[in-house]
Write a protein that holds these residues in place. Sequence first.
Motif, PDB file in Angstrom:
ATOM      1  N   UNK A  18       0.832  -1.206   0.000  1.00 17.82           N
ATOM      2  CA  UNK A  18       0.000   0.000   0.000  1.00 17.82           C
ATOM      3  C   UNK A  18       0.860   1.246   0.000  1.00 17.82           C
ATOM      4  N   UNK A  19       1.925   1.217   0.819  1.00 11.88           N
ATOM      5  CA  UNK A  19       2.815   2.370   0.883  1.00 11.88           C
ATOM      6  C   UNK A  19       3.464   2.638  -0.466  1.00 11.88           C
ATOM      7  N   UNK A  20       3.930   1.575  -1.109  1.00 14.50           N
ATOM      8  CA  UNK A  20       4.587   1.748  -2.400  1.00 14.50           C
ATOM      9  C   UNK A  20       3.598   2.236  -3.459  1.00 14.50           C
ATOM     10  N   UNK A  21       2.425   1.594  -3.485  1.00 13.77           N
ATOM     11  CA  UNK A  21       1.430   1.980  -4.481  1.00 13.77           C
ATOM     12  C   UNK A  21       0.900   3.379  -4.222  1.00 13.77           C
ATOM     13  N   UNK A  22       0.762   3.725  -2.909  1.00 10.91           N
ATOM     14  CA  UNK A  22       0.264   5.066  -2.596  1.00 10.91           C
ATOM     15  C   UNK A  22       1.222   6.115  -3.121  1.00 10.91           C
ATOM     16  N   UNK A  23       2.521   5.894  -2.897  1.00  8.45           N
ATOM     17  CA  UNK A  23       3.498   6.839  -3.422  1.00  8.45           C
ATOM     18  C   UNK A  23       3.425   6.933  -4.925  1.00  8.45           C
ATOM     19  N   UNK A  24       3.244   5.790  -5.584  1.00  9.63           N
ATOM     20  CA  UNK A  24       3.146   5.776  -7.040  1.00  9.63           C
ATOM     21  C   UNK A  24       1.885   6.486  -7.521  1.00  9.63           C
ATOM     22  N   UNK A 527      -2.046   8.680   1.015  1.00 12.34           N
ATOM     23  CA  UNK A 527      -2.619   7.366   0.751  1.00 12.34           C
ATOM     24  C   UNK A 527      -2.363   6.319   1.806  1.00 12.34           C
ATOM     25  N   UNK A 528      -1.654   6.639   2.892  1.00 14.14           N
ATOM     26  CA  UNK A 528      -1.329   5.610   3.864  1.00 14.14           C
ATOM     27  C   UNK A 528      -1.224   6.190   5.265  1.00 14.14           C
ATOM     28  N   UNK A 529      -1.964   5.579   6.186  1.00 19.62           N
ATOM     29  CA  UNK A 529      -1.906   5.912   7.598  1.00 19.62           C
ATOM     30  C   UNK A 529      -1.760   4.610   8.385  1.00 19.62           C
ATOM     31  N   UNK A 530      -0.955   4.622   9.437  1.00 21.33           N
ATOM     32  CA  UNK A 530      -0.788   3.458  10.302  1.00 21.33           C
ATOM     33  C   UNK A 530      -0.994   3.880  11.753  1.00 21.33           C
TER      34      UNK A 530
END
Length: 778
Positions: A18-24, A527-530
């Motif tokens: 998710x982190x990688x795709x969110x950045x993309x 796009x990402x929260x933890x």
Amino acid sequence: MFIGKSLARTLLGATVLSSALAGHAFAQDEGGEEEASEQRTLKSVQVTARRRSESLQDVPVSVSVADAEDLERQGISATTDLTQIVPNLQFATYGTLTGNNSAAQVFIRGIGQTDATPGVDPGVGVYIDEVYMGRSVGGAMDFRDIATTQVLRGPQGTLFGRNTIGGAVLLTTNRPGAGNTIRVGVGEDNLFEGFAAVDLLDLDTVGVRASLGARSRDGYVTRAVDGADLGDENSWTGQVSLEWDPTSSLNVLVRGDYAKEDENGSPFVFLDINETAAFPMIASAFAGCPGSSFPPPTPVPNVDDPRCANDFQDRGPFVNGGTGRIFSTLENSGLSAVVTWDVNEQWTLKSISSGRKLEWAGARDADNTPLLILYTNYSSESDQFSQELQAQYTGDRLNGVVGAYYFDETSKDRVIVQLGTPGTSYDTNRVELTTEAVALFTEWTYDLTEALSVTGGLRYTEEEKGIQGAWFNVAGVGTPEPSIPTDLCPVVGAPVAGCLFVARTPFTEDFSSVTGSANVTYRFNEGLMAYASFSQGFKSGGFNQRYNALLNTDGSPLAFDEETAQSFEVGFKSNPAPSVRLNGAIFSNAYDDIQLTYRVGPAPLLFNAGEATINGAELELYYAPTDALIVDASIGYLDAEMDTVRTVPDLGAQTPTATTQAGDRLPRAPETEFHIGASYVFDIGSRFELTPRLDVSYRDSIFFDAGNDIGEDSVTLLTGSLTLADVMNDWRISLRGDNLTDELYLLSGTTSASTATGYSEGIYARPRTFSLVFTKDF
């Protein structure tokens, strides 16, 4: 354990992906607008999990949300259907101990309660329009004018008034101004349903909305003795809402609701019987079963004769062999007022006042044979009042809520239990139960930076439980009930007629607790929260209300202590692409002094069973790459076993049975479950849309009781629908099929094989059915 580790690795991988795709994805928004514009952006989903409106993707809580459109698309028409789409939720109906069709057994992450009687509180809080529903009976209901459903997993005590040790189910109905809807449905088993919701008044400052619904359907289990259909539906509901805005900063919302059900009875069937148990042997001998005798006791012969209480009484999954009169009724009504005052830009004050009345009854022939072994007739009347006050603060960096809660309830129960002893007898119970609870709670969130936030909360709970009643045995089933005895029974293993099982004195127990919560949240990008969180839960103890003999020599009722939970959770919320929502969590719960139901003689009684560690994980996916295609999926995993078991109390001549052991699974805690559904919209010209949808859900094997003596194997269910919509005239017609592969599986069950009554009974799911529903919005 391998599955759990695999799922944990899957969640970790999903977070990284998710982190990688969110950045993309968001880099793409900056440099590739043309390509990104072809993707659909998901609608914003608002939740009130923290008692204020927030985006689902900003809330560091494990919560599943569905609005009216989602529910209709997925074919979710009742609270019990939420089990199919929400991970680690089990929402079952039919009271195996009450005989009432609307008794709910709700479990979240393995924490809940199987006993729906007023003597014990639910393990999961069900709230309708911010009002806590004090009893489990009435929790299993059809959706009518529902705006949203939210399922919060894990203890939520620093934000809610009562009993959210396992989690909370929040149901919100539509406010005035939501628009008008008419729905009519027909289907197999003579199904008919009608529903209408209309805005009667929609002015600038005043709105009035009313809804009315009715549903009827034949049962699917036939009672052999009289042909009655069990599991039938015959209900109607109504609600009126008044919303008034006397000023721009003050809102008053008043709601009144009413529901009524009058049905033949729960669709129980015979599962098994212990031919060496006392009551089956006695009943068979007195009925003239060939080869039976009493005294001396002789195991029931294995002969095909209706006078013999043996496994030849099994009529299959859809035929009931009982002869006692059975029924299920309910009347549930309430009036609430929510007053919201925006004092200024930072402070909002809210008052939530409610009064509710619940009357229900249920009767069952527990052995499901023509013989008198055990028959229960249960009726209950409860009145509850609750008052909640909130002060909500919204600042640039600091947000929080401070609340006070008061709850008062009185329940009056009447229970008749007919027993197949020599000459027959019946136990009679008249019980008044009281609950008075006060709670103070607060939770605050501070944004240390734009990315990093911390949250802390505290709760103080104080409750008093009370009980007073008359419990005694009467010789002769047809004998009129005499005056209440004055003397206590001797401590013996069998009921004695004409003396009290419990003293007539009022008894009370006090419970108090301080619990807390803490949370750290970090947003990596848009796009990402933890998040990582810790929370504590508390559910008060109380008194058992069913007795078949004197258990304490001083005549006091058998009490049970509070149960507690501590939960650690790590989760993430992500949008790896504009068309994708992927959320997940891993958790570990320490669940202590668990309130589980054992058997003392034929009576089901609650004990503090011991401790368990519940480890698990959840993953939810929503994918809508175009306006036509929607895919939603979820997976849940639970490792929920007893670690240590308490020694049962010394009850003299009585010894509890059906007890749990270390290594047993908790009730209604399947190891794995998943759901996946997909729909696609086909345009037919410029006016019509045709939408097929399929849903597949899987649930691992499950136990219904503390001793793991009765349960059901894994099951996979397939449902589907085909909807034709007229987008110009706002109507649609849907053909729906439930249980399309016609799976045979148990929904609920109970066993008393370890006691003198020796029976086991269960309820199978309804076979495959089809229905047709027409809906018009205007």
